[in-house]
Design an enzyme around this catalytic site. Structure first.
Site, short mmCIF file in Angstrom:
data_model
loop_
_atom_site.label_atom_id
_atom_site.label_comp_id
_atom_site.label_asym_id
_atom_site.label_seq_id
_atom_site.Cartn_x
_atom_site.Cartn_y
_atom_site.Cartn_z
N ALA A 62 0.83 -1.21 0.00
CA ALA A 62 0.00 0.00 0.00
C ALA A 62 0.87 1.26 0.00
O ALA A 62 1.86 1.32 0.72
CB ALA A 62 -0.88 -0.01 1.23
N ASP A 116 3.81 11.08 15.73
CA ASP A 116 4.50 11.23 14.44
C ASP A 116 3.50 10.95 13.32
O ASP A 116 3.81 10.30 12.32
CB ASP A 116 5.69 10.27 14.35
N TYR A 125 2.68 10.56 5.85
CA TYR A 125 3.72 9.56 5.62
C TYR A 125 3.52 8.31 6.48
O TYR A 125 4.14 7.28 6.22
CB TYR A 125 5.11 10.15 5.91
N ASN A 126 2.71 8.42 7.51
CA ASN A 126 2.51 7.27 8.39
C ASN A 126 1.07 6.77 8.37
O ASN A 126 0.59 6.19 9.35
CB ASN A 126 2.97 7.58 9.81
N ASP A 142 3.40 2.89 12.29
CA ASP A 142 4.61 3.49 12.84
C ASP A 142 4.39 4.08 14.23
O ASP A 142 4.40 5.30 14.42
CB ASP A 142 5.11 4.57 11.86
#
Ligand SMILES: Nc1ncnc2c1ncn2[C@@H]1O[C@H](COP(=O)(O)OP(=O)(O)OP(=O)(O)O)[C@@H](O)[C@H]1O
Ligand SMILES: [Mg+2]
Length: 319
Positions: free
Chosen positions: A217, A253, A257-258, A270
């Site tokens: 993914a 975080d 991106y996570n 993450d």
């Protein structure tokens, strides 16, 4: 019972120096450091041994993926416990090399509950990276390989942690993994959109895989959502943030991106740095930052929301 198959005393025996070359192959910065510290090079025989090790293990641990020379030993050592637990049969591909860990697509055994799984293999030096910053760790306990809190009265460990000896670093490393695995367990069981945790080993986490046999993914940062898709995905991610908060956690975080996106479903990943709301005075500002990054991303897809309004609603809900 321990989740590890090996003697718990060995769990922290990570032999970091042995893997200095592996680290060096990934980061230029580390490579220079390694040389300065004079880590002896592997002899030719040792190198051949590493190659032989990658060819397969006793009992038939297949490895379709061809790791680089220095990656191989670390990879197999890290994943062997899952193989021995009867959870996986093959390493198929490396999905991504992150700052702290490499993630691999692996073939699951029938009792793992899925044909494809994700194995997150921490890199030897991950605990020296940015994310393992004291702002995250504040108020957070150190966990042992059973997931139990290591008491301050354990002088040997407390001293080692303070001194940052190899043993101390290894304890911190183990604790870091346990926090990620523990968070996945709590959140998955509470219905949050996170990968299903399957097993933990001293240096790796086995979990549900997002993607198919050809493609993992993408992260949200790699896809362009329509406003409608963005609204649905944002709602799901916020639900996960809310579940985290209700369990006293802030991701810390969270950004495009996570979050993985597959079949119109976002999955938050993450989590080793999860921040504890009670005990960490920075929790609120971590949450603010998470929400700002999310609103920025989803706003760019046409789903505009105010991070401060979200912040207030979520914070009040969790109190
Ligand atoms: N369960 C999963 N299924 C499919 N791919 C995954 C899964 N978990 C992680 N990945 C992939 O591996 C990458 C790295 O994972 P993760 O973010 O957990 O590690 P990291 O080392 O902390 O990465 P970074 O430092 O880049 O944030 C992800 O961006 C994603 O592409
Ligand atoms: Mg990441």
């Amino acid at each position: 019972m321990s989740r590890f198959t090996s003697d718990p005393n060995d769990d922290f025996d990570l032999e970091l120096d042995r893997y200095a070359d592996y680290e060096a192959a990934f980061t230029e910065r580390t490579r220079r450091k390694v040389k300065a510290n004079h880590k002896p090079k592997k002899s030719q025989t040792q190198q051949l041994d590493s190659i032989a090790a990658v060819e397969g293990l006793e009992g038939g641990f297949n490895i379709t993926y061809r790791p680089s020379l220095f990656e191989g030993g670390w990879l197999l050592d890290s994943l062997r416990p899952f193989y021995e637990m009867g959870l996986m049969t093959d390493v198929l591909a490396r999905v991504k090399g992150g700052k702290e860990a490499n993630v691999y697509r692996v073939a699951g055994s029938p009792n793992a509950g899925a044909d494809l799984l994700a194995a997150k293999v921490y890199r030897p030096a991950m605990f020296r990276t940015m994310k393992n910053d004291s702002a995250y760790r504040e108020g957070r306990s150190t966990l042992n390989s059973e997931g139990h809190v290591i008491k301050q009265s354990n002088n040997r460990i407390t001293r080692a942690l303070k001194k940052k000896s190899d043993f101390g670093k290894a304890v911190a490393h183990g604790s870091w993994l346990m926090h990620e695995y523990g968070a996945l367990q709590t959140l998955f069981n509470a219905g949050a959109s996170v990968p299903r945790p399957i097993a933990i080993a001293p240096n790796a986490i086995l979990m549900g895989y997002c993607g198919d046999d050809a493609l993992a993914a993408p992260t949200l940062a790699e896809v362009r959502l329509t406003a409608k898709q963005a609204r649905a995905a944002f709602d799901t991610v916020l639900e996960t943030v809310q579940i985290m908060l209700r369990h006293g956690m802030v991701h810390g975080d969270l950004s495009a991106y996570n979050v993985l996106y597959w079949d119109n479903q976002p999955t938050v990943i993450d989590l080793p740095q999860v921040v504890e709301v009670d005990g960490n005075p920075n929790a609120r500002s971590f949450l603010e930052r998470d929400l700002e990054r999310l609103t920025q991303y989803f706003g760019s897809c046409g789903d505009e929301r105010d991070p401060h309004t979200l912040m207030r609603a979520l914070w009040i809900d969790a109190r």
